[in-house]
Motif scaffolding. Structure first.
Motif, PDB file in Angstrom:
ATOM      1  N   ILE A   1      50.176   9.695  66.744  1.00  0.00           N
ATOM      2  CA  ILE A   1      50.588   8.686  65.755  1.00  0.00           C
ATOM      3  C   ILE A   1      50.441   9.246  64.335  1.00  0.00           C
ATOM      4  O   ILE A   1      51.302   9.062  63.479  1.00  0.00           O
ATOM      5  CB  ILE A   1      49.749   7.393  65.918  1.00  0.00           C
ATOM      6  N   ASN A   2      49.340   9.997  64.109  1.00  0.00           N
ATOM      7  CA  ASN A   2      49.086  10.536  62.773  1.00  0.00           C
ATOM      8  C   ASN A   2      49.834  11.834  62.489  1.00  0.00           C
ATOM      9  O   ASN A   2      49.682  12.414  61.411  1.00  0.00           O
ATOM     10  CB  ASN A   2      47.582  10.781  62.587  1.00  0.00           C
TER      11      ASN A   2
ATOM     12  N   ASP B   1      42.099   0.082  64.685  1.00  0.00           N
ATOM     13  CA  ASP B   1      42.806   0.079  63.400  1.00  0.00           C
ATOM     14  C   ASP B   1      43.650   1.334  63.199  1.00  0.00           C
ATOM     15  O   ASP B   1      44.526   1.373  62.345  1.00  0.00           O
ATOM     16  CB  ASP B   1      41.805  -0.063  62.242  1.00  0.00           C
TER      17      ASP B   1
ATOM     18  N   THR C   1      49.117   1.795  64.611  1.00  0.00           N
ATOM     19  CA  THR C   1      50.017   1.068  63.712  1.00  0.00           C
ATOM     20  C   THR C   1      51.283   0.705  64.475  1.00  0.00           C
ATOM     21  O   THR C   1      51.679   1.416  65.398  1.00  0.00           O
ATOM     22  CB  THR C   1      50.424   1.935  62.502  1.00  0.00           C
ATOM     23  N   LEU C   2      51.891  -0.366  64.076  1.00  0.00           N
ATOM     24  CA  LEU C   2      53.121  -0.821  64.734  1.00  0.00           C
ATOM     25  C   LEU C   2      54.193   0.258  64.652  1.00  0.00           C
ATOM     26  O   LEU C   2      54.843   0.605  65.632  1.00  0.00           O
ATOM     27  CB  LEU C   2      53.607  -2.110  64.065  1.00  0.00           C
ATOM     28  N   GLU C   3      54.312   0.810  63.473  1.00  0.00           N
ATOM     29  CA  GLU C   3      55.327   1.829  63.228  1.00  0.00           C
ATOM     30  C   GLU C   3      55.031   3.075  64.074  1.00  0.00           C
ATOM     31  O   GLU C   3      55.924   3.636  64.714  1.00  0.00           O
ATOM     32  CB  GLU C   3      55.322   2.135  61.717  1.00  0.00           C
ATOM     33  N   GLY C   4      53.742   3.486  64.098  1.00  0.00           N
ATOM     34  CA  GLY C   4      53.348   4.675  64.847  1.00  0.00           C
ATOM     35  C   GLY C   4      53.561   4.506  66.342  1.00  0.00           C
ATOM     36  O   GLY C   4      54.118   5.386  67.011  1.00  0.00           O
TER      37      GLY C   4
ATOM     38  N   LYS D   1      44.425  -6.464  67.803  1.00  0.00           N
ATOM     39  CA  LYS D   1      45.452  -5.476  67.482  1.00  0.00           C
ATOM     40  C   LYS D   1      45.876  -4.580  68.650  1.00  0.00           C
ATOM     41  O   LYS D   1      47.066  -4.418  68.920  1.00  0.00           O
ATOM     42  CB  LYS D   1      44.946  -4.605  66.320  1.00  0.00           C
TER      43      LYS D   1
ATOM     44  N   LEU E   1      49.578  -4.661  70.148  1.00  0.00           N
ATOM     45  CA  LEU E   1      50.498  -3.521  70.048  1.00  0.00           C
ATOM     46  C   LEU E   1      50.913  -3.019  71.425  1.00  0.00           C
ATOM     47  O   LEU E   1      52.033  -2.556  71.609  1.00  0.00           O
ATOM     48  CB  LEU E   1      49.855  -2.394  69.228  1.00  0.00           C
TER      49      LEU E   1
END
Lengths: 273, 270
Positions: free
Chosen positions: B64-65, B95, B98-101, B126, B130
Protein backbone atom coordinates in the motif's frame (compact mmCIF):
# COMPACT_ATOMS: atom_id res chain seq x y z
CA UNK A 1 -37.86 11.30 24.60
CA UNK A 2 -36.42 8.49 22.63
CA UNK A 3 -35.78 9.88 19.25
CA UNK A 4 -34.93 13.52 19.49
CA UNK A 5 -32.39 15.64 21.19
CA UNK A 6 -33.21 16.61 24.72
CA UNK A 7 -32.87 20.32 23.97
CA UNK A 8 -35.89 20.68 21.72
CA UNK A 9 -38.13 18.88 19.36
CA UNK A 10 -40.40 19.79 16.50
CA UNK A 11 -43.99 18.73 16.29
CA UNK A 12 -46.72 19.77 13.94
CA UNK A 13 -50.30 20.31 14.96
CA UNK A 14 -53.48 22.10 13.90
CA UNK A 15 -54.86 25.11 15.72
CA UNK A 16 -58.22 26.78 15.45
CA UNK A 17 -57.82 30.52 15.33
CA UNK A 18 -60.50 33.17 14.94
CA UNK A 19 -60.32 35.05 11.68
CA UNK A 20 -61.14 38.73 11.70
CA UNK A 21 -62.72 39.65 8.41
CA UNK A 22 -62.59 43.36 7.81
CA UNK A 23 -65.18 44.93 5.58
CA UNK A 24 -64.25 48.54 6.16
CA UNK A 25 -61.10 50.58 6.26
CA UNK A 26 -62.58 52.86 8.93
CA UNK A 27 -60.19 52.20 11.82
CA UNK A 28 -62.33 54.07 14.32
CA UNK A 29 -65.39 51.98 13.43
CA UNK A 30 -63.37 48.77 13.67
CA UNK A 31 -62.00 49.73 17.04
CA UNK A 32 -65.37 50.71 18.40
CA UNK A 33 -67.08 47.53 17.18
CA UNK A 34 -64.32 45.34 18.56
CA UNK A 35 -64.45 47.11 21.93
CA UNK A 36 -68.16 46.40 22.10
CA UNK A 37 -67.65 42.73 21.26
CA UNK A 38 -64.90 42.40 23.82
CA UNK A 39 -66.93 44.00 26.55
CA UNK A 40 -69.58 41.35 25.92
CA UNK A 41 -67.14 38.48 26.42
CA UNK A 42 -63.92 39.85 27.90
CA UNK A 43 -62.51 36.46 28.90
CA UNK A 44 -63.00 35.03 25.49
CA UNK A 45 -61.24 37.81 23.66
CA UNK A 46 -58.53 38.51 26.20
CA UNK A 47 -55.15 37.90 24.52
CA UNK A 48 -56.90 36.11 21.69
CA UNK A 49 -54.77 35.41 18.63
CA UNK A 50 -56.32 36.51 15.35
CA UNK A 51 -55.74 36.12 11.67
CA UNK A 52 -56.64 39.28 9.80
CA UNK A 53 -58.52 38.72 6.58
CA UNK A 54 -58.38 41.72 4.24
CA UNK A 55 -59.78 40.15 1.10
CA UNK A 56 -63.03 42.07 1.29
CA UNK A 57 -61.11 45.30 1.65
CA UNK A 58 -59.00 44.57 -1.38
CA UNK A 59 -62.00 43.44 -3.40
CA UNK A 60 -63.58 46.78 -2.66
CA UNK A 61 -60.27 48.48 -3.43
CA UNK A 62 -60.29 50.21 -0.08
CA UNK A 63 -57.10 51.85 1.04
CA UNK A 64 -55.72 50.85 4.40
CA UNK A 65 -52.53 50.40 6.34
CA UNK A 66 -51.73 46.97 7.75
CA UNK A 67 -49.54 48.62 10.35
CA UNK A 68 -52.41 50.78 11.54
CA UNK A 69 -54.79 47.82 11.83
CA UNK A 70 -52.23 45.71 13.68
CA UNK A 71 -51.47 48.52 16.10
CA UNK A 72 -55.17 49.04 16.77
CA UNK A 73 -55.75 45.36 17.47
CA UNK A 74 -52.76 45.17 19.78
CA UNK A 75 -53.92 48.27 21.62
CA UNK A 76 -57.20 46.64 22.54
CA UNK A 77 -55.53 43.45 23.74
CA UNK A 78 -55.69 41.17 20.71
CA UNK A 79 -52.75 39.33 19.15
CA UNK A 80 -52.77 39.44 15.40
CA UNK A 81 -50.78 36.37 14.25
CA UNK A 82 -51.39 36.35 10.54
CA UNK A 83 -52.58 38.18 7.48
CA UNK A 84 -54.41 36.72 4.58
CA UNK A 85 -55.64 38.13 1.35
CA UNK A 86 -53.11 40.95 1.36
CA UNK A 87 -51.45 42.48 -1.66
CA UNK A 88 -47.72 42.25 -2.07
CA UNK A 89 -47.28 45.61 -0.44
CA UNK A 90 -49.58 44.76 2.47
CA UNK A 91 -47.80 41.43 2.95
CA UNK A 92 -44.45 43.13 3.19
CA UNK A 93 -45.89 45.54 5.75
CA UNK A 94 -47.08 42.56 7.80
CA UNK A 95 -43.72 40.83 7.56
CA UNK A 96 -42.01 43.93 8.85
CA UNK A 97 -44.26 43.62 11.90
CA UNK A 98 -43.22 39.95 12.23
CA UNK A 99 -46.68 38.81 11.25
CA UNK A 100 -46.76 35.70 9.07
CA UNK A 101 -48.49 35.97 5.75
CA UNK A 102 -50.77 33.33 4.35
CA UNK A 103 -49.93 32.83 0.71
CA UNK A 104 -52.45 30.17 -0.24
CA UNK A 105 -53.19 29.41 -3.85
CA UNK A 106 -56.97 29.31 -4.00
CA UNK A 107 -58.55 30.19 -7.28
CA UNK A 108 -61.47 32.45 -7.67
CA UNK A 109 -63.66 29.51 -8.69
CA UNK A 110 -63.52 28.13 -5.18
CA UNK A 111 -64.21 31.48 -3.61
CA UNK A 112 -67.84 30.85 -2.72
CA UNK A 113 -67.17 27.49 -1.08
CA UNK A 114 -64.21 29.00 0.58
CA UNK A 115 -66.29 31.75 2.00
CA UNK A 116 -68.65 29.21 3.56
CA UNK A 117 -65.80 27.24 5.01
CA UNK A 118 -64.31 30.37 6.40
CA UNK A 119 -67.57 31.21 8.08
CA UNK A 120 -67.75 27.73 9.53
CA UNK A 121 -64.27 27.99 10.91
CA UNK A 122 -64.97 31.36 12.39
CA UNK A 123 -68.04 29.92 14.07
CA UNK A 124 -66.12 26.90 15.27
CA UNK A 125 -63.71 29.20 16.90
CA UNK A 126 -66.51 31.19 18.45
CA UNK A 127 -65.63 34.39 16.66
CA UNK A 128 -68.19 36.37 14.79
CA UNK A 129 -67.65 38.89 12.11
CA UNK A 130 -67.21 41.97 14.24
CA UNK A 131 -67.31 44.48 11.44
CA UNK A 132 -70.22 43.02 9.51
CA UNK A 133 -72.63 45.81 10.20
CA UNK A 134 -70.34 48.43 8.80
CA UNK A 135 -70.20 46.70 5.43
CA UNK A 136 -69.36 49.13 2.74
CA UNK A 137 -71.88 49.06 -0.06
CA UNK A 138 -69.60 49.85 -2.94
CA UNK A 139 -70.04 48.29 -6.35
CA UNK A 140 -67.90 45.30 -7.15
CA UNK A 141 -67.09 45.77 -10.79
CA UNK A 142 -65.77 42.71 -12.70
CA UNK A 143 -62.51 44.54 -13.08
CA UNK A 144 -62.20 45.06 -9.37
CA UNK A 145 -63.06 41.44 -8.70
CA UNK A 146 -60.40 40.27 -11.14
CA UNK A 147 -57.80 42.49 -9.53
CA UNK A 148 -58.79 41.20 -6.14
CA UNK A 149 -58.59 37.61 -7.32
CA UNK A 150 -55.05 38.03 -8.51
CA UNK A 151 -54.09 39.90 -5.41
CA UNK A 152 -55.87 37.52 -3.11
CA UNK A 153 -53.90 34.87 -1.37
CA UNK A 154 -56.58 32.35 -0.55
CA UNK A 155 -56.56 29.70 2.10
CA UNK A 156 -57.23 26.04 1.65
CA UNK A 157 -56.50 24.79 5.11
CA UNK A 158 -58.41 26.02 8.09
CA UNK A 159 -55.21 26.29 10.01
CA UNK A 160 -52.00 28.20 9.68
CA UNK A 161 -50.11 24.91 9.20
CA UNK A 162 -49.83 23.88 5.56
CA UNK A 163 -51.03 20.34 4.87
CA UNK A 164 -48.18 18.15 3.63
CA UNK A 165 -48.90 15.57 0.97
CA UNK A 166 -48.56 12.06 2.41
CA UNK A 167 -45.49 10.24 1.18
CA UNK A 168 -44.96 6.52 1.65
CA UNK A 169 -41.57 4.91 1.84
CA UNK A 170 -41.27 1.29 0.74
CA UNK A 171 -38.44 -0.93 1.98
CA UNK A 172 -38.06 -4.37 0.41
CA UNK A 173 -34.63 -5.35 1.79
CA UNK A 174 -34.22 -6.71 5.33
CA UNK A 175 -33.56 -3.99 7.88
CA UNK A 176 -30.51 -5.34 9.68
CA UNK A 177 -29.26 -4.76 13.20
CA UNK A 178 -27.78 -1.27 13.51
CA UNK A 179 -29.64 0.15 10.53
CA UNK A 180 -32.02 3.08 10.93
CA UNK A 181 -34.79 4.09 8.61
CA UNK A 182 -36.71 7.33 8.85
CA UNK A 183 -39.80 7.97 6.77
CA UNK A 184 -41.30 11.46 6.61
CA UNK A 185 -44.68 9.90 5.88
CA UNK A 186 -45.80 6.28 6.13
CA UNK A 187 -43.34 3.42 6.12
CA UNK A 188 -43.97 0.01 4.58
CA UNK A 189 -41.39 -2.73 5.19
CA UNK A 190 -41.82 -5.97 3.27
CA UNK A 191 -38.86 -7.75 4.87
CA UNK A 192 -37.93 -8.53 8.43
CA UNK A 193 -36.70 -5.89 10.85
CA UNK A 194 -33.86 -7.33 12.94
CA UNK A 195 -33.22 -6.84 16.61
CA UNK A 196 -31.08 -3.74 17.03
CA UNK A 197 -32.59 -2.05 13.97
CA UNK A 198 -34.73 1.07 14.28
CA UNK A 199 -37.54 2.11 11.98
CA UNK A 200 -39.24 5.47 12.40
CA UNK A 201 -42.05 7.21 10.59
CA UNK A 202 -43.96 10.43 11.02
CA UNK A 203 -47.00 8.48 9.88
CA UNK A 204 -47.96 4.81 10.13
CA UNK A 205 -45.62 1.83 10.05
CA UNK A 206 -46.49 -1.43 8.31
CA UNK A 207 -44.18 -4.43 8.60
CA UNK A 208 -45.29 -7.38 6.50
CA UNK A 209 -42.85 -9.70 8.18
CA UNK A 210 -41.26 -10.20 11.58
CA UNK A 211 -40.62 -7.08 13.62
CA UNK A 212 -37.78 -7.67 16.07
CA UNK A 213 -36.23 -4.22 16.31
CA UNK A 214 -37.68 -0.90 17.41
CA UNK A 215 -40.60 0.69 15.62
CA UNK A 216 -41.58 4.30 16.31
CA UNK A 217 -44.61 5.72 14.53
CA UNK A 218 -45.90 9.27 14.68
CA UNK A 219 -42.49 10.51 15.77
CA UNK A 220 -43.47 14.13 15.16
CA UNK A 221 -46.40 13.83 17.52
CA UNK A 222 -49.07 12.30 15.33
CA UNK A 223 -51.08 10.44 17.95
CA UNK A 224 -53.35 8.84 15.39
CA UNK A 225 -50.45 6.99 13.75
CA UNK A 226 -50.50 3.22 14.00
CA UNK A 227 -48.11 0.30 13.73
CA UNK A 228 -49.12 -2.87 11.94
CA UNK A 229 -46.98 -5.99 11.81
CA UNK A 230 -47.39 -9.64 10.94
CA UNK A 231 -45.19 -11.04 13.69
CA UNK A 232 -44.60 -8.94 16.78
CA UNK A 233 -41.29 -9.63 18.50
CA UNK A 234 -40.28 -5.99 18.82
CA UNK A 235 -37.79 -4.67 21.34
CA UNK A 236 -39.79 -1.48 21.56
CA UNK A 237 -42.86 0.03 19.97
CA UNK A 238 -43.79 3.69 20.23
CA UNK A 239 -46.48 6.00 18.96
CA UNK A 240 -46.00 9.75 19.31
CA UNK A 241 -43.59 9.18 22.19
CA UNK A 242 -45.68 6.72 24.19
CA UNK A 243 -43.82 3.45 24.19
CA UNK A 244 -43.70 -0.10 25.42
CA UNK A 245 -40.61 -2.29 25.65
CA UNK A 246 -40.74 -6.02 24.95
CA UNK A 247 -40.78 -6.61 28.68
CA UNK A 248 -44.16 -4.92 28.86
CA UNK A 249 -45.65 -6.58 25.82
CA UNK A 250 -47.71 -9.49 27.06
CA UNK A 251 -46.82 -12.98 25.92
CA UNK A 252 -50.30 -13.51 24.49
CA UNK A 253 -49.73 -11.10 21.62
CA UNK A 254 -46.08 -11.82 20.98
CA UNK A 255 -45.33 -13.48 17.65
CA UNK A 256 -48.83 -12.55 16.51
CA UNK A 257 -50.09 -10.23 13.78
CA UNK A 258 -51.06 -7.03 15.57
CA UNK A 259 -51.98 -3.42 15.25
CA UNK A 260 -50.78 -0.86 17.75
CA UNK A 261 -52.46 2.48 18.39
CA UNK A 262 -52.93 5.15 21.02
CA UNK A 263 -56.10 5.57 23.01
CA UNK A 264 -56.18 8.18 25.77
CA UNK A 265 -52.38 8.12 25.97
CA UNK A 266 -52.40 4.37 26.44
CA UNK A 267 -50.66 2.20 23.91
CA UNK A 268 -53.08 -0.49 22.80
CA UNK A 269 -51.78 -3.62 21.11
CA UNK A 270 -54.46 -5.76 19.50
CA UNK A 271 -54.16 -8.99 17.64
CA UNK A 272 -55.51 -8.72 14.13
CA UNK A 273 -57.81 -11.68 13.85
CA UNK B 1 -13.32 -10.81 -14.14
CA UNK B 2 -11.93 -11.43 -10.71
CA UNK B 3 -14.39 -11.88 -7.90
CA UNK B 4 -13.62 -10.37 -4.55
CA UNK B 5 -14.87 -12.42 -1.61
CA UNK B 6 -14.92 -11.05 1.92
CA UNK B 7 -15.00 -13.43 4.85
CA UNK B 8 -16.60 -11.49 7.67
CA UNK B 9 -18.55 -11.93 10.90
CA UNK B 10 -18.40 -8.92 13.19
CA UNK B 11 -17.62 -11.14 16.14
CA UNK B 12 -14.15 -12.49 16.79
CA UNK B 13 -13.13 -16.12 17.16
CA UNK B 14 -15.89 -17.59 15.02
CA UNK B 15 -13.60 -18.96 12.33
CA UNK B 16 -13.03 -16.23 9.75
CA UNK B 17 -9.35 -16.96 9.21
CA UNK B 18 -9.89 -20.73 9.21
CA UNK B 19 -12.63 -20.23 6.63
CA UNK B 20 -10.54 -17.82 4.53
CA UNK B 21 -7.67 -20.28 4.41
CA UNK B 22 -9.95 -23.22 3.65
CA UNK B 23 -11.97 -21.65 0.86
CA UNK B 24 -8.94 -19.99 -0.72
CA UNK B 25 -7.23 -23.38 -0.80
CA UNK B 26 -10.44 -25.02 -2.06
CA UNK B 27 -10.81 -22.56 -4.93
CA UNK B 28 -7.14 -22.89 -5.84
CA UNK B 29 -7.33 -26.70 -5.75
CA UNK B 30 -10.19 -26.45 -8.24
CA UNK B 31 -7.73 -24.77 -10.57
CA UNK B 32 -8.68 -21.13 -10.03
CA UNK B 33 -5.84 -18.73 -9.42
CA UNK B 34 -6.61 -17.33 -5.98
CA UNK B 35 -5.11 -14.76 -3.64
CA UNK B 36 -5.97 -14.50 0.04
CA UNK B 37 -5.33 -11.24 1.87
CA UNK B 38 -5.02 -10.79 5.63
CA UNK B 39 -6.76 -7.53 6.60
CA UNK B 40 -6.09 -8.03 10.29
CA UNK B 41 -3.21 -5.55 10.39
CA UNK B 42 -1.40 -5.76 13.72
CA UNK B 43 -2.86 -9.17 14.56
CA UNK B 44 -1.49 -11.25 11.73
CA UNK B 45 -2.78 -14.84 11.80
CA UNK B 46 -3.48 -16.00 8.29
CA UNK B 47 0.20 -16.75 7.63
CA UNK B 48 0.20 -19.16 10.58
CA UNK B 49 -2.92 -20.97 9.44
CA UNK B 50 -1.47 -21.20 5.94
CA UNK B 51 1.89 -22.31 7.28
CA UNK B 52 3.91 -19.62 5.55
CA UNK B 53 4.88 -17.47 8.53
CA UNK B 54 8.58 -18.09 8.02
CA UNK B 55 8.49 -16.84 4.47
CA UNK B 56 7.01 -13.39 5.11
CA UNK B 57 9.31 -10.63 3.85
CA UNK B 58 7.01 -7.85 2.69
CA UNK B 59 3.38 -7.37 3.64
CA UNK B 60 0.12 -5.73 2.58
CA UNK B 61 1.05 -2.38 4.16
CA UNK B 62 4.41 -2.31 2.37
CA UNK B 63 2.54 -2.70 -0.90
CA UNK B 64 0.00 0.00 0.00
CA UNK B 65 2.85 2.38 0.89
CA UNK B 66 4.73 1.56 -2.31
CA UNK B 67 7.67 0.06 -0.40
CA UNK B 68 7.33 -3.24 -2.20
CA UNK B 69 5.70 -4.49 -5.37
CA UNK B 70 2.74 -6.81 -5.17
CA UNK B 71 4.79 -9.69 -6.57
CA UNK B 72 7.44 -9.21 -3.91
CA UNK B 73 4.86 -9.42 -1.15
CA UNK B 74 2.77 -12.33 -2.44
CA UNK B 75 3.79 -15.71 -1.01
CA UNK B 76 3.09 -18.77 -3.10
CA UNK B 77 1.50 -21.58 -1.12
CA UNK B 78 3.61 -24.68 -0.75
CA UNK B 79 0.68 -27.07 -1.24
CA UNK B 80 -0.91 -25.46 -4.25
CA UNK B 81 0.76 -23.32 -6.87
CA UNK B 82 -2.48 -21.60 -7.78
CA UNK B 83 -2.72 -20.03 -4.32
CA UNK B 84 -0.97 -16.89 -3.09
CA UNK B 85 -1.04 -15.24 0.31
CA UNK B 86 -0.70 -11.53 1.01
CA UNK B 87 0.11 -11.27 4.72
CA UNK B 88 -0.78 -8.41 7.03
CA UNK B 89 1.78 -6.30 8.80
CA UNK B 90 2.31 -7.26 12.41
CA UNK B 91 4.02 -4.02 13.41
CA UNK B 92 1.39 -1.58 12.19
CA UNK B 93 -2.25 -0.99 12.99
CA UNK B 94 -5.44 -0.60 10.95
CA UNK B 95 -4.82 3.10 10.36
CA UNK B 96 -2.12 2.08 7.90
CA UNK B 97 -4.91 0.85 5.62
CA UNK B 98 -6.35 3.41 3.24
CA UNK B 99 -9.33 3.13 0.95
CA UNK B 100 -7.29 4.33 -1.98
CA UNK B 101 -4.39 1.98 -1.17
CA UNK B 102 -6.58 -1.10 -0.69
CA UNK B 103 -8.45 -0.26 -3.89
CA UNK B 104 -5.20 0.00 -5.82
CA UNK B 105 -3.87 -3.35 -4.52
CA UNK B 106 -7.14 -5.14 -5.28
CA UNK B 107 -7.26 -3.65 -8.74
CA UNK B 108 -3.78 -4.91 -9.46
CA UNK B 109 -4.54 -8.37 -8.08
CA UNK B 110 -7.73 -8.52 -10.13
CA UNK B 111 -5.67 -8.46 -13.32
CA UNK B 112 -4.00 -11.77 -12.45
CA UNK B 113 -6.31 -13.62 -10.12
CA UNK B 114 -9.71 -15.24 -10.52
CA UNK B 115 -10.65 -15.03 -6.85
CA UNK B 116 -9.45 -12.65 -4.17
CA UNK B 117 -10.37 -13.69 -0.64
CA UNK B 118 -10.29 -10.92 1.96
CA UNK B 119 -9.92 -12.18 5.53
CA UNK B 120 -11.65 -9.50 7.59
CA UNK B 121 -10.67 -8.62 11.14
CA UNK B 122 -13.35 -8.74 13.83
CA UNK B 123 -15.29 -5.61 14.72
CA UNK B 124 -16.90 -2.99 12.54
CA UNK B 125 -14.00 -0.56 12.43
CA UNK B 126 -11.70 0.50 9.64
CA UNK B 127 -10.07 -2.87 8.94
CA UNK B 128 -13.40 -4.67 8.66
CA UNK B 129 -14.98 -1.87 6.64
CA UNK B 130 -12.13 -1.81 4.13
CA UNK B 131 -12.12 -5.61 3.86
CA UNK B 132 -15.76 -5.61 2.79
CA UNK B 133 -15.86 -2.34 0.84
CA UNK B 134 -14.77 -3.76 -2.52
CA UNK B 135 -16.47 -7.15 -2.11
CA UNK B 136 -18.59 -8.85 -4.73
CA UNK B 137 -19.49 -11.76 -2.47
CA UNK B 138 -19.62 -12.02 1.31
CA UNK B 139 -19.19 -15.18 3.33
CA UNK B 140 -20.78 -14.41 6.66
CA UNK B 141 -19.27 -16.73 9.25
CA UNK B 142 -21.58 -17.31 12.18
CA UNK B 143 -21.51 -19.52 15.26
CA UNK B 144 -24.81 -20.93 16.45
CA UNK B 145 -25.19 -18.58 19.40
CA UNK B 146 -27.14 -15.35 19.81
CA UNK B 147 -24.32 -12.80 20.03
CA UNK B 148 -22.61 -14.14 16.92
CA UNK B 149 -25.90 -14.14 15.02
CA UNK B 150 -26.63 -10.55 16.00
CA UNK B 151 -23.14 -9.40 15.02
CA UNK B 152 -23.53 -11.12 11.67
CA UNK B 153 -26.83 -9.34 11.20
CA UNK B 154 -25.04 -6.07 11.87
CA UNK B 155 -22.36 -6.91 9.29
CA UNK B 156 -25.08 -7.65 6.75
CA UNK B 157 -26.50 -4.22 7.41
CA UNK B 158 -23.09 -2.66 6.77
CA UNK B 159 -22.66 -4.72 3.59
CA UNK B 160 -26.03 -3.48 2.40
CA UNK B 161 -25.27 0.16 3.09
CA UNK B 162 -21.52 0.83 3.13
CA UNK B 163 -20.02 -1.44 0.50
CA UNK B 164 -18.91 0.00 -2.82
CA UNK B 165 -21.71 -1.84 -4.58
CA UNK B 166 -24.23 -0.25 -2.22
CA UNK B 167 -22.71 3.21 -2.60
CA UNK B 168 -22.69 2.95 -6.37
CA UNK B 169 -26.19 1.51 -6.41
CA UNK B 170 -24.96 -1.56 -8.25
CA UNK B 171 -26.23 -5.10 -7.86
CA UNK B 172 -25.89 -5.79 -4.11
CA UNK B 173 -23.11 -7.90 -2.60
CA UNK B 174 -24.09 -11.58 -2.72
CA UNK B 175 -24.36 -12.76 0.86
CA UNK B 176 -23.81 -16.35 1.95
CA UNK B 177 -24.09 -17.96 5.35
CA UNK B 178 -21.46 -20.26 6.79
CA UNK B 179 -22.48 -21.75 10.08
CA UNK B 180 -19.34 -22.86 11.87
CA UNK B 181 -18.59 -24.82 15.05
CA UNK B 182 -21.96 -26.49 14.73
CA UNK B 183 -22.63 -29.34 17.13
CA UNK B 184 -25.87 -31.26 16.38
CA UNK B 185 -25.84 -32.86 19.83
CA UNK B 186 -25.77 -29.53 21.61
CA UNK B 187 -28.46 -28.21 19.27
CA UNK B 188 -30.59 -31.19 20.18
CA UNK B 189 -30.15 -30.56 23.87
CA UNK B 190 -31.00 -26.90 23.41
CA UNK B 191 -27.58 -25.58 24.35
CA UNK B 192 -26.95 -24.25 20.88
CA UNK B 193 -29.09 -22.48 18.31
CA UNK B 194 -30.23 -24.69 15.48
CA UNK B 195 -29.94 -23.90 11.80
CA UNK B 196 -33.61 -22.88 11.72
CA UNK B 197 -33.16 -20.42 14.59
CA UNK B 198 -30.21 -18.81 12.85
CA UNK B 199 -31.95 -18.66 9.49
CA UNK B 200 -35.02 -17.19 11.17
CA UNK B 201 -32.95 -14.11 11.90
CA UNK B 202 -30.46 -13.99 9.04
CA UNK B 203 -32.41 -15.64 6.20
CA UNK B 204 -29.42 -16.03 3.92
CA UNK B 205 -28.38 -18.54 1.31
CA UNK B 206 -26.68 -21.30 3.28
CA UNK B 207 -23.33 -22.23 1.80
CA UNK B 208 -22.52 -24.83 4.40
CA UNK B 209 -22.46 -26.00 7.97
CA UNK B 210 -19.02 -26.68 9.39
CA UNK B 211 -19.29 -29.07 12.33
CA UNK B 212 -17.30 -28.46 15.46
CA UNK B 213 -14.20 -30.54 15.00
CA UNK B 214 -10.88 -31.16 16.69
CA UNK B 215 -9.27 -31.39 13.30
CA UNK B 216 -9.67 -27.62 12.85
CA UNK B 217 -7.36 -26.89 15.78
CA UNK B 218 -4.94 -29.59 14.72
CA UNK B 219 -4.83 -28.19 11.19
CA UNK B 220 -4.33 -24.62 12.45
CA UNK B 221 -1.44 -25.65 14.63
CA UNK B 222 0.13 -27.56 11.77
CA UNK B 223 -0.33 -24.65 9.38
CA UNK B 224 -2.29 -26.71 6.88
CA UNK B 225 -5.75 -25.46 5.87
CA UNK B 226 -8.32 -27.90 7.23
CA UNK B 227 -9.87 -28.39 3.81
CA UNK B 228 -6.86 -30.52 2.92
CA UNK B 229 -7.75 -32.95 5.74
CA UNK B 230 -10.06 -35.21 3.81
CA UNK B 231 -10.62 -37.40 6.80
CA UNK B 232 -12.30 -34.73 8.89
CA UNK B 233 -15.92 -33.66 8.70
CA UNK B 234 -14.83 -30.01 8.80
CA UNK B 235 -12.56 -30.55 5.81
CA UNK B 236 -15.34 -32.24 3.86
CA UNK B 237 -17.80 -29.54 4.84
CA UNK B 238 -15.45 -26.86 3.47
CA UNK B 239 -15.08 -28.83 0.25
CA UNK B 240 -18.85 -28.77 -0.04
CA UNK B 241 -18.85 -25.02 0.60
CA UNK B 242 -16.41 -24.36 -2.23
CA UNK B 243 -18.31 -26.66 -4.58
CA UNK B 244 -21.62 -24.96 -3.78
CA UNK B 245 -20.09 -21.54 -4.22
CA UNK B 246 -18.89 -22.59 -7.66
CA UNK B 247 -22.43 -23.62 -8.54
CA UNK B 248 -22.52 -27.32 -7.70
CA UNK B 249 -25.67 -28.61 -6.09
CA UNK B 250 -24.70 -30.63 -3.05
CA UNK B 251 -27.09 -31.63 -0.28
CA UNK B 252 -26.32 -30.18 3.13
CA UNK B 253 -24.91 -32.56 5.69
CA UNK B 254 -23.77 -32.41 9.31
CA UNK B 255 -27.04 -30.69 10.20
CA UNK B 256 -28.26 -33.38 12.53
CA UNK B 257 -26.94 -36.29 14.35
CA UNK B 258 -28.90 -38.97 12.63
CA UNK B 259 -26.98 -39.12 9.39
CA UNK B 260 -24.30 -41.10 11.08
CA UNK B 261 -23.01 -42.15 7.69
CA UNK B 262 -19.82 -40.17 7.96
CA UNK B 263 -19.56 -40.87 11.62
CA UNK B 264 -19.56 -44.59 10.89
CA UNK B 265 -17.25 -44.09 7.99
CA UNK B 266 -14.71 -42.28 10.09
CA UNK B 267 -15.19 -44.23 13.26
CA UNK B 268 -16.90 -41.44 15.17
CA UNK B 269 -14.09 -39.02 14.55
CA UNK B 270 -15.41 -35.49 14.64
Amino acid sequence: MLNSSSVLEFKSTTFFTPILILNTNDIAAIEQTLQEKISMAPDFFKHSPLVIDVRELNKSELDFSVTEIVETLRRIGLFPIGLRGGTEQQNSQAQKLSIPVDAGRDHDAGAAAQHDRRAAVATDAGAENPAAESMNGEDKSPKAAATAASATAGLTAQSAVPVQPVRTMLVTQPVRSGQRIYAPGDLVVMSQVSAGAEIMAEGNIHVYNTLRGRALAGVQGNTSARIFCLDLQAELVSIAGDYKTSEHITKAIQKKPVQIYLQDHALIINEIA
Amino acid sequence: MARIIVVTSGKGGVGKTTTSAAIAMGLAKKGHKTAVIDFDVGLRNLDLIMGCERRVVYDFINVINGEASINQALIRDKNCNQLYILPASQTRDKDALTLEGVGRVLEELAKEFKYIVCDSPAGIEKGANLALYFADDAFVVTNPEVSSVRDSDRMLGILASKSRRAERNEEPVREYLLLTRYDPNRVKSGEMLGLDDVQDILSLQLLGIIPESKSVLTASNAGIPVILDEKSEAGLAYQDVVARYLGEDRPHRFIDDKKGFFRKLFGGRL
